[in-house]
Write a protein that holds these residues in place. Sequence first.
Motif, PDB file in Angstrom:
ATOM      1  N   CYS A 130      27.277  17.283  85.432  1.00 20.29           N
ATOM      2  CA  CYS A 130      27.940  18.296  84.605  1.00 20.29           C
ATOM      3  C   CYS A 130      26.990  18.808  83.521  1.00 20.29           C
ATOM      4  CB  CYS A 130      29.240  17.759  84.019  1.00 20.29           C
ATOM      5  SG  CYS A 130      29.023  16.358  82.960  1.00 20.29           S
ATOM      6  N   LYS A 131      27.367  19.894  82.885  1.00 22.36           N
ATOM      7  CA  LYS A 131      26.500  20.593  81.940  1.00 22.36           C
ATOM      8  C   LYS A 131      26.573  20.045  80.509  1.00 22.36           C
ATOM      9  CE  LYS A 131      25.401  23.783  85.012  1.00 22.36           C
ATOM     10  NZ  LYS A 131      25.052  23.028  86.184  1.00 22.36           N
ATOM     11  N   GLY A 132      27.485  19.131  80.239  1.00 18.89           N
ATOM     12  CA  GLY A 132      27.674  18.628  78.875  1.00 18.89           C
ATOM     13  C   GLY A 132      26.576  17.673  78.446  1.00 18.89           C
ATOM     14  N   ALA A 133      26.530  17.395  77.145  1.00 16.37           N
ATOM     15  CA  ALA A 133      25.596  16.413  76.598  1.00 16.37           C
ATOM     16  C   ALA A 133      25.939  15.035  77.154  1.00 16.37           C
ATOM     17  CB  ALA A 133      25.672  16.405  75.081  1.00 16.37           C
ATOM     18  N   ILE A 134      24.945  14.177  77.228  1.00 16.61           N
ATOM     19  CA  ILE A 134      25.150  12.800  77.677  1.00 16.61           C
ATOM     20  C   ILE A 134      25.122  11.907  76.437  1.00 16.61           C
ATOM     21  CG2 ILE A 134      24.272  10.906  79.082  1.00 16.61           C
ATOM     22  CD1 ILE A 134      22.801  13.126  80.746  1.00 16.61           C
ATOM     23  N   ILE A 135      26.242  11.242  76.189  1.00 17.08           N
ATOM     24  CA  ILE A 135      26.322  10.284  75.090  1.00 17.08           C
ATOM     25  C   ILE A 135      26.067   8.901  75.682  1.00 17.08           C
ATOM     26  CG2 ILE A 135      27.790   9.266  73.312  1.00 17.08           C
ATOM     27  CD1 ILE A 135      27.091  12.266  72.880  1.00 17.08           C
ATOM     28  N   ILE A 136      25.129   8.161  75.089  1.00 20.42           N
ATOM     29  CA  ILE A 136      24.839   6.795  75.539  1.00 20.42           C
ATOM     30  C   ILE A 136      25.204   5.829  74.416  1.00 20.42           C
ATOM     31  CG2 ILE A 136      22.404   6.996  74.854  1.00 20.42           C
ATOM     32  CD1 ILE A 136      21.791   5.069  77.257  1.00 20.42           C
ATOM     33  N   MET A 137      25.907   4.782  74.799  1.00 27.30           N
ATOM     34  CA  MET A 137      26.344   3.770  73.842  1.00 27.30           C
ATOM     35  C   MET A 137      25.832   2.418  74.311  1.00 27.30           C
ATOM     36  SD  MET A 137      28.291   3.214  71.181  1.00 27.30           S
ATOM     37  CE  MET A 137      29.422   2.077  70.428  1.00 27.30           C
ATOM     38  N   PRO A 138      24.908   1.828  73.545  1.00 25.64           N
ATOM     39  CA  PRO A 138      24.410   0.498  73.904  1.00 25.64           C
ATOM     40  C   PRO A 138      25.368  -0.602  73.433  1.00 25.64           C
ATOM     41  CG  PRO A 138      22.923   1.632  72.363  1.00 25.64           C
ATOM     42  CD  PRO A 138      24.175   2.426  72.456  1.00 25.64           C
ATOM     43  N   PHE A 139      25.378  -1.696  74.160  1.00 24.70           N
ATOM     44  CA  PHE A 139      26.120  -2.898  73.798  1.00 24.70           C
ATOM     45  C   PHE A 139      25.176  -4.081  73.958  1.00 24.70           C
ATOM     46  CE2 PHE A 139      29.342   0.055  75.162  1.00 24.70           C
ATOM     47  CZ  PHE A 139      30.398  -0.157  74.289  1.00 24.70           C
ATOM     48  N   GLU A 140      25.214  -5.002  73.012  1.00 21.48           N
ATOM     49  CA  GLU A 140      24.368  -6.186  73.077  1.00 21.48           C
ATOM     50  C   GLU A 140      25.194  -7.426  73.403  1.00 21.48           C
ATOM     51  OE1 GLU A 140      22.327  -6.606  69.338  1.00 21.48           O
ATOM     52  OE2 GLU A 140      20.807  -5.131  69.903  1.00 21.48           O
ATOM     53  N   THR A 141      24.562  -8.353  74.127  1.00 21.74           N
ATOM     54  CA  THR A 141      25.105  -9.692  74.347  1.00 21.74           C
ATOM     55  C   THR A 141      23.924 -10.651  74.330  1.00 21.74           C
ATOM     56  OG1 THR A 141      24.827  -9.884  76.751  1.00 21.74           O
ATOM     57  CG2 THR A 141      26.805  -8.717  75.977  1.00 21.74           C
ATOM     58  N   GLN A 142      24.207 -11.935  74.326  1.00 21.58           N
ATOM     59  CA  GLN A 142      23.130 -12.924  74.360  1.00 21.58           C
ATOM     60  C   GLN A 142      22.433 -12.967  75.715  1.00 21.58           C
ATOM     61  OE1 GLN A 142      26.095 -16.152  73.605  1.00 21.58           O
ATOM     62  NE2 GLN A 142      24.875 -17.277  75.081  1.00 21.58           N
ATOM     63  N   TRP A 143      23.030 -12.391  76.757  1.00 21.14           N
ATOM     64  CA  TRP A 143      22.455 -12.426  78.098  1.00 21.14           C
ATOM     65  C   TRP A 143      21.709 -11.140  78.451  1.00 21.14           C
ATOM     66  CZ3 TRP A 143      27.638 -13.537  77.082  1.00 21.14           C
ATOM     67  CH2 TRP A 143      27.935 -14.890  77.011  1.00 21.14           C
ATOM     68  N   GLY A 144      21.800 -10.138  77.609  1.00 15.59           N
ATOM     69  CA  GLY A 144      21.160  -8.858  77.873  1.00 15.59           C
ATOM     70  C   GLY A 144      22.068  -7.731  77.419  1.00 15.59           C
ATOM     71  N   ASN A 145      21.624  -6.523  77.655  1.00 13.98           N
ATOM     72  CA  ASN A 145      22.337  -5.350  77.158  1.00 13.98           C
ATOM     73  C   ASN A 145      23.044  -4.595  78.277  1.00 13.98           C
ATOM     74  OD1 ASN A 145      21.336  -5.885  74.575  1.00 13.98           O
ATOM     75  ND2 ASN A 145      19.500  -4.690  74.958  1.00 13.98           N
ATOM     76  N   ALA A 146      24.064  -3.846  77.877  1.00 16.21           N
ATOM     77  CA  ALA A 146      24.753  -2.905  78.752  1.00 16.21           C
ATOM     78  C   ALA A 146      24.711  -1.547  78.056  1.00 16.21           C
ATOM     79  CB  ALA A 146      26.204  -3.339  78.991  1.00 16.21           C
ATOM     80  N   HIS A 147      24.725  -0.495  78.837  1.00 22.81           N
ATOM     81  CA  HIS A 147      24.763   0.858  78.282  1.00 22.81           C
ATOM     82  C   HIS A 147      25.781   1.663  79.071  1.00 22.81           C
ATOM     83  CE1 HIS A 147      20.797  -0.519  76.988  1.00 22.81           C
ATOM     84  NE2 HIS A 147      20.899   0.369  76.018  1.00 22.81           N
ATOM     85  N   ILE A 148      26.664   2.336  78.346  1.00 23.05           N
ATOM     86  CA  ILE A 148      27.607   3.237  78.995  1.00 23.05           C
ATOM     87  C   ILE A 148      27.179   4.658  78.642  1.00 23.05           C
ATOM     88  CG2 ILE A 148      29.279   3.148  77.105  1.00 23.05           C
ATOM     89  CD1 ILE A 148      31.493   3.247  79.295  1.00 23.05           C
ATOM     90  N   GLU A 149      27.174   5.522  79.642  1.00 23.82           N
ATOM     91  CA  GLU A 149      26.825   6.935  79.452  1.00 23.82           C
ATOM     92  C   GLU A 149      28.035   7.764  79.851  1.00 23.82           C
ATOM     93  OE1 GLU A 149      23.307   7.980  81.658  1.00 23.82           O
ATOM     94  OE2 GLU A 149      22.266   6.167  81.019  1.00 23.82           O
ATOM     95  N   ILE A 150      28.342   8.759  79.030  1.00 26.83           N
ATOM     96  CA  ILE A 150      29.495   9.618  79.283  1.00 26.83           C
ATOM     97  C   ILE A 150      29.066  11.068  79.097  1.00 26.83           C
ATOM     98  CG2 ILE A 150      31.859  10.170  78.592  1.00 26.83           C
ATOM     99  CD1 ILE A 150      31.603   7.198  77.255  1.00 26.83           C
ATOM    100  N   SER A 151      29.428  11.915  80.058  1.00 24.95           N
ATOM    101  CA  SER A 151      29.115  13.329  79.974  1.00 24.95           C
ATOM    102  C   SER A 151      30.305  14.135  80.484  1.00 24.95           C
ATOM    103  CB  SER A 151      27.863  13.644  80.806  1.00 24.95           C
ATOM    104  OG  SER A 151      27.535  15.008  80.708  1.00 24.95           O
ATOM    105  N   PHE A 152      30.801  15.055  79.659  1.00 25.61           N
ATOM    106  CA  PHE A 152      31.914  15.928  80.046  1.00 25.61           C
ATOM    107  C   PHE A 152      31.552  17.377  79.765  1.00 25.61           C
ATOM    108  CE2 PHE A 152      34.622  12.127  79.701  1.00 25.61           C
ATOM    109  CZ  PHE A 152      35.410  12.316  80.820  1.00 25.61           C
ATOM    110  N   GLU A 153      32.044  18.254  80.622  1.00 24.11           N
ATOM    111  CA  GLU A 153      31.886  19.694  80.384  1.00 24.11           C
ATOM    112  C   GLU A 153      33.017  20.164  79.493  1.00 24.11           C
ATOM    113  OE1 GLU A 153      31.610  21.740  84.135  1.00 24.11           O
ATOM    114  OE2 GLU A 153      29.770  20.711  84.610  1.00 24.11           O
TER     115      GLU A 153
END
Length: 153
Positions: A130-153
């Motif tokens: 899609c044409k919208g901006a991509i928002i990335i949100m990092p999350f930390e844990t003791q085992w490593g990181n996760a990242h969620i990306e969300i993009s909407f038009e």
Amino acid sequence: MRAEFVNPFLVSLLNVLKTMATMELTPQKPRVKKDEIARGDVSGLIGMVGPKIAGSMSISFEEGLALEIMEKMLGERPKAINEEISDMVGEITNMVAGGAKRILSESGYDFDMATPIVVSGRGHTISHKCKGAIIIMPFETQWGNAHIEISFE
């Protein structure tokens, strides 16, 4: 992109991992993502289309975190990312999108979800169509990181 579209996905991710893997993630500062390179070793991507919105969401996990989630959910820990880990990431992606869908439908935003696609390997790319901006949100844990990306038009 408005917080009313982003927050349901963040809340849903935290809920899914707390419920399914008894795991707490620590949210970090969100930002706009400018490239397609995944911030993890295995990622689930799902598209969403509705009368008022269209977009996509991805969740990327570093290998150590993905292995820990697998062990907490299923009681087994593979030595590396494999087909079972990919299936698990696809299912988590589906559950997170489904949880966000329930929250957003209460505000009048309905959408259908595609089947998640899972990609793995260091340095893999995620292409939000899609044409919208991509928002990335990092999350930390003791085992490593996760990242969620969300993009909407």
